[in-house]
Motif scaffolding. Structure first.
Motif, PDB file in Angstrom:
ATOM      1  N   PHE A 164      50.277  49.192  44.702  1.00 36.74           N
ATOM      2  CA  PHE A 164      49.020  48.526  44.357  1.00 36.74           C
ATOM      3  C   PHE A 164      49.080  47.973  42.942  1.00 36.74           C
ATOM      4  CE2 PHE A 164      44.612  49.032  42.651  1.00 36.74           C
ATOM      5  CZ  PHE A 164      44.012  48.015  43.388  1.00 36.74           C
ATOM      6  N   GLU A 165      49.598  48.746  42.007  1.00 36.23           N
ATOM      7  CA  GLU A 165      49.685  48.300  40.623  1.00 36.23           C
ATOM      8  C   GLU A 165      50.651  47.127  40.480  1.00 36.23           C
ATOM      9  OE1 GLU A 165      47.876  49.105  38.006  1.00 36.23           O
ATOM     10  OE2 GLU A 165      46.662  50.357  39.336  1.00 36.23           O
ATOM     11  N   GLU A 166      51.757  47.176  41.226  1.00 37.14           N
ATOM     12  CA  GLU A 166      52.721  46.077  41.191  1.00 37.14           C
ATOM     13  C   GLU A 166      52.104  44.811  41.777  1.00 37.14           C
ATOM     14  OE1 GLU A 166      56.162  43.989  40.428  1.00 37.14           O
ATOM     15  OE2 GLU A 166      55.552  45.982  39.739  1.00 37.14           O
ATOM     16  N   PHE A 167      51.307  44.966  42.820  1.00 39.22           N
ATOM     17  CA  PHE A 167      50.621  43.817  43.416  1.00 39.22           C
ATOM     18  C   PHE A 167      49.724  43.139  42.380  1.00 39.22           C
ATOM     19  CE2 PHE A 167      46.782  42.046  45.333  1.00 39.22           C
ATOM     20  CZ  PHE A 167      47.306  41.157  46.265  1.00 39.22           C
ATOM     21  N   LYS A 168      49.016  43.938  41.600  1.00 39.64           N
ATOM     22  CA  LYS A 168      48.101  43.376  40.601  1.00 39.64           C
ATOM     23  C   LYS A 168      48.844  42.564  39.544  1.00 39.64           C
ATOM     24  CE  LYS A 168      45.751  47.111  39.431  1.00 39.64           C
ATOM     25  NZ  LYS A 168      44.688  47.914  38.754  1.00 39.64           N
ATOM     26  N   THR A 169      50.095  42.953  39.251  1.00 43.85           N
ATOM     27  CA  THR A 169      50.873  42.188  38.268  1.00 43.85           C
ATOM     28  C   THR A 169      51.457  40.919  38.876  1.00 43.85           C
ATOM     29  OG1 THR A 169      52.990  43.293  38.736  1.00 43.85           O
ATOM     30  CG2 THR A 169      51.521  44.344  37.128  1.00 43.85           C
ATOM     31  N   ALA A 170      51.565  40.867  40.216  1.00 39.17           N
ATOM     32  CA  ALA A 170      52.184  39.725  40.879  1.00 39.17           C
ATOM     33  C   ALA A 170      51.209  38.582  41.142  1.00 39.17           C
ATOM     34  CB  ALA A 170      52.812  40.177  42.204  1.00 39.17           C
ATOM     35  N   VAL A 171      49.918  38.897  41.264  1.00 38.52           N
ATOM     36  CA  VAL A 171      48.925  37.857  41.551  1.00 38.52           C
ATOM     37  C   VAL A 171      48.375  37.298  40.240  1.00 38.52           C
ATOM     38  CG1 VAL A 171      48.279  38.809  43.791  1.00 38.52           C
ATOM     39  CG2 VAL A 171      47.099  39.610  41.741  1.00 38.52           C
ATOM     40  N   PRO A 172      47.833  36.085  40.274  1.00 42.48           N
ATOM     41  CA  PRO A 172      47.280  35.489  39.046  1.00 42.48           C
ATOM     42  C   PRO A 172      46.185  36.356  38.441  1.00 42.48           C
ATOM     43  CG  PRO A 172      47.465  33.854  40.802  1.00 42.48           C
ATOM     44  CD  PRO A 172      47.741  35.182  41.431  1.00 42.48           C
ATOM     45  N   GLN A 173      46.182  36.440  37.139  1.00 38.62           N
ATOM     46  CA  GLN A 173      45.161  37.203  36.442  1.00 38.62           C
ATOM     47  C   GLN A 173      43.851  36.423  36.427  1.00 38.62           C
ATOM     48  OE1 GLN A 173      45.833  40.436  35.198  1.00 38.62           O
ATOM     49  NE2 GLN A 173      47.568  39.993  36.539  1.00 38.62           N
ATOM     50  N   THR A 174      42.763  37.141  36.514  1.00 41.63           N
ATOM     51  CA  THR A 174      41.459  36.495  36.496  1.00 41.63           C
ATOM     52  C   THR A 174      40.478  37.382  35.752  1.00 41.63           C
ATOM     53  OG1 THR A 174      39.723  35.505  37.884  1.00 41.63           O
ATOM     54  CG2 THR A 174      40.724  37.541  38.683  1.00 41.63           C
ATOM     55  N   LYS A 175      39.354  36.814  35.421  1.00 45.34           N
ATOM     56  CA  LYS A 175      38.326  37.580  34.724  1.00 45.34           C
ATOM     57  C   LYS A 175      37.835  38.713  35.600  1.00 45.34           C
ATOM     58  CE  LYS A 175      33.764  37.128  32.573  1.00 45.34           C
ATOM     59  NZ  LYS A 175      32.626  36.218  32.293  1.00 45.34           N
ATOM     60  N   ARG A 176      37.725  39.904  35.040  1.00 45.66           N
ATOM     61  CA  ARG A 176      37.300  41.064  35.817  1.00 45.66           C
ATOM     62  C   ARG A 176      35.801  40.968  36.101  1.00 45.66           C
ATOM     63  NH1 ARG A 176      39.444  45.742  37.223  1.00 45.66           N
ATOM     64  NH2 ARG A 176      38.113  47.555  37.599  1.00 45.66           N
ATOM     65  N   ASP A 177      35.450  40.887  37.355  1.00 48.99           N
ATOM     66  CA  ASP A 177      34.048  40.851  37.742  1.00 48.99           C
ATOM     67  C   ASP A 177      33.904  41.506  39.115  1.00 48.99           C
ATOM     68  OD1 ASP A 177      34.998  39.005  39.595  1.00 48.99           O
ATOM     69  OD2 ASP A 177      34.250  37.278  38.479  1.00 48.99           O
ATOM     70  N   SER A 178      32.720  41.428  39.702  1.00 51.34           N
ATOM     71  CA  SER A 178      32.476  42.105  40.976  1.00 51.34           C
ATOM     72  C   SER A 178      33.336  41.545  42.096  1.00 51.34           C
ATOM     73  CB  SER A 178      30.993  41.988  41.352  1.00 51.34           C
ATOM     74  OG  SER A 178      30.607  40.631  41.460  1.00 51.34           O
ATOM     75  N   PHE A 179      33.632  40.235  42.046  1.00 51.37           N
ATOM     76  CA  PHE A 179      34.452  39.639  43.096  1.00 51.37           C
ATOM     77  C   PHE A 179      35.888  40.158  43.009  1.00 51.37           C
ATOM     78  CE2 PHE A 179      31.072  36.411  42.667  1.00 51.37           C
ATOM     79  CZ  PHE A 179      30.633  36.387  43.987  1.00 51.37           C
ATOM     80  N   LEU A 180      36.390  40.297  41.807  1.00 53.67           N
ATOM     81  CA  LEU A 180      37.739  40.843  41.628  1.00 53.67           C
ATOM     82  C   LEU A 180      37.784  42.292  42.103  1.00 53.67           C
ATOM     83  CD1 LEU A 180      40.633  40.797  40.585  1.00 53.67           C
ATOM     84  CD2 LEU A 180      39.747  41.334  38.304  1.00 53.67           C
ATOM     85  N   ASP A 181      36.792  43.074  41.717  1.00 55.92           N
ATOM     86  CA  ASP A 181      36.758  44.482  42.128  1.00 55.92           C
ATOM     87  C   ASP A 181      36.762  44.613  43.645  1.00 55.92           C
ATOM     88  OD1 ASP A 181      36.705  45.247  39.510  1.00 55.92           O
ATOM     89  OD2 ASP A 181      34.550  45.648  39.443  1.00 55.92           O
TER      90      ASP A 181
END
Length: 262
Positions: free
Chosen positions: A92-109
């Motif tokens: 899961f953590e590796e997946f988060k580093t592989a996808v584009p970074q975005t502003k942390r908000d409710s949609f990201l969560d």
């Protein structure tokens, strides 16, 4: 509800389905909650091989402990039950580093929460493919067909749904008859997808008992104008969630091409 007869009916249905499909057993995820506990016990009672998989992703220790307690209970009473653990936290953590970074908000969560469920689905189908098992779903009626409280192609990605015609309250009745550990029977329902202690009721805005009531009222043809106070609030919550999640409950739409265009 004739609880013992319902249990026997589901067990026979599971065994018949697997036999007709020429599959050797069942695999399902164990979360430490009532739905997966009851479903795994029903699968175990078929006598067919039943693989219980723990798939923690930053999981709360209490959820892990309840899941392990239940697995030990099953293995003590059913020789056909086995278990394994696949810790998906690093995946899961590796997946988060592989996808584009975005502003942390409710949609990201929410997107990341659903990603957890889809990683687990992929893992279950890995084991299903290895052993010729069916992936058993753990959704109940109010979740699957009422408010759509599950992840599309996550915990909703299964081969068969043994308890999807039972309300949450009915699942608890089966849990009592199946001697599900008290720690699970008393625990507040949670999907465990956000890495915190939030309960299903906190996410939904209503308890399962309230949502079951609303589902029955809709089936009886009632409308929001028939209620006031808390009843109206719950009824409107149910209707809003049901409407918003129809895309999960309806078959995938197919664009049918007119014959004259082919």
């Amino acid at each position: 509800m004739q609880t013992e007869k319902v249990i026997d009916y589901i067990v026979d249905w599971l065994k018949s389905y697997a036999t007709n499909a020429k599959m050797d057993g069942f695999v399902l995820g164990i979360s430490g909650g009532i739905d997966s506990a009851v479903t795994s016990a029903l699968c175990a009672k078929t006598g067919l091989r039943t693989l219980c998989v723990e798939m923690p992703i930053h999981q709360a220790p209490s959820q892990v402990d309840r899941g392990r307690e239940h697995i030990q209970f099953l293995k003590k009473h059913y020789a056909n039950v086995s278990n394994t653990e696949v810790n998906l936290t690093s995946v899961f953590e590796e997946f988060k580093t592989a996808v584009p970074q975005t502003k942390r908000d409710s949609f990201l969560d929410l997107s990341l929460a659903n990603t957890r469920a889809r990683l687990r689905m992929t893992t279950l189908y890995y084991f299903a493919g290895l052993h010729r098992y069916l992936v058993a779903g753990t959704g109940n009626k109010v979740e699957d067909f009422g408010v759509g409280f599950y992840t599309k192609y996550g915990d909703g990605g299964v081969d068969l749904s043994p308890i999807a015609d039972l309300m949450k309250s009915e699942v608890y009745k089966l849990g009592e008859a199946l001697n599900i550990p008290n720690s699970i029977m008393k625990a507040a329902p949670t999907d465990g997808l956000f890495g915190d202690s939030r309960s299903d009721e906190e996410q939904l805005g209503a308890s399962y008992d309230e949502l079951e009531w609303a589902m029955k009222m809709v089936e009886a043809g009632k409308t929001s104008s028939d209620f006031s106070g808390r009843e109206k609030v719950v009824f409107d919550i149910y209707k809003r969630l049901n409407r918003a999640n129809q895309h999960k409950m309806e078959p995938i739409p197919v664009c049918e091409i007119p014959k004259e265009l082919k």
